[in-house]
Design a protein around this motif. Sequence first.
Motif, PDB file in Angstrom:
ATOM      1  N   LEU A 117      83.648   6.984  40.460  1.00 32.60           N
ATOM      2  CA  LEU A 117      84.927   7.514  40.814  1.00 32.60           C
ATOM      3  C   LEU A 117      85.876   7.038  41.992  1.00 32.60           C
ATOM      4  N   GLY A 119      87.816   4.674  42.403  1.00 31.64           N
ATOM      5  CA  GLY A 119      88.874   4.319  41.992  1.00 31.64           C
ATOM      6  C   GLY A 119      89.472   4.200  40.623  1.00 31.64           C
ATOM      7  N   PHE A 139      92.845   6.986  35.770  1.00 31.80           N
ATOM      8  CA  PHE A 139      92.894   7.273  37.325  1.00 31.80           C
ATOM      9  C   PHE A 139      91.844   8.622  37.354  1.00 31.80           C
ATOM     10  N   PRO A 143      89.060  11.065  43.141  1.00 31.72           N
ATOM     11  CA  PRO A 143      88.622   9.878  43.549  1.00 31.72           C
ATOM     12  C   PRO A 143      87.616   9.883  44.883  1.00 31.72           C
TER      13      PRO A 143
END
Length: 244
Positions: A117, A119, A139, A143
């Motif tokens: 996770l 990016g 997305f 992140p």
Amino acid sequence: MKTPLPSLRALARGLARRRGRRPALHPDGLLLSGVLDVLPPGDRPWGVAWLDSGGRYDVTVRWSRAAGLPERLPDGLGLALKVRDAAGPDRPLDLLLTSSGGGPLTRHLPLPRADALGGPYSTLSGYRFPDRVRVVAAFPDEPGRGLPVRPSELAAALTRRPARFRLCAAARGEPWRQFATLSVRTAHPDPAAQPVAFDPYAASLADLPPTDRLRALREAAYAGSRQGRGAAEPQGARRPAHEP
């Protein structure tokens, strides 16, 4: 100018042989189950029936390490989605996304990653929307959460806490615009019983086809991989663009 396709095919053939008949690309991966919710477009329709209708769809996901590098090293990560019934009953939509950046240039480049996770993931090449060509990207909602990329650890982590993504699209010079949410939650039941292949060209929408920018390269790589594994070429059907 000499085409790189024969060299790419030979490289993939050699990698598959060295790996004991495993695929040259995406040799290590995990099949998962997920849910994709297409959001109502409001007063800005996309002009694509599937996107403008909204709805919830079951998704088969394959999260994989693209190059099959040693697990201690970052690798390009693949996030392949098979959206059930998106193109009609028993007609899925396949999306192949790769760890990338989100900028105007980096959305087209595969980037190695040590955090699943860490990016965005993008299709690298575009899809033909009615008004222009756009790249599709996923997305992560969290992140940098620290999700492991090793298949065994990834399965356990997702069982405890699903991974969620915002699916967006953007053309050159446009900001990203969200069209769906994706939740990846559990290991796919009995994945060995039903091998899954992903083909974004055959499993696409009539009003949202992918461009051909990476098509020849993908087909050459996977053809070489099949040769190296001693796998038969499919008869009477398109070759899969992403092997399980």
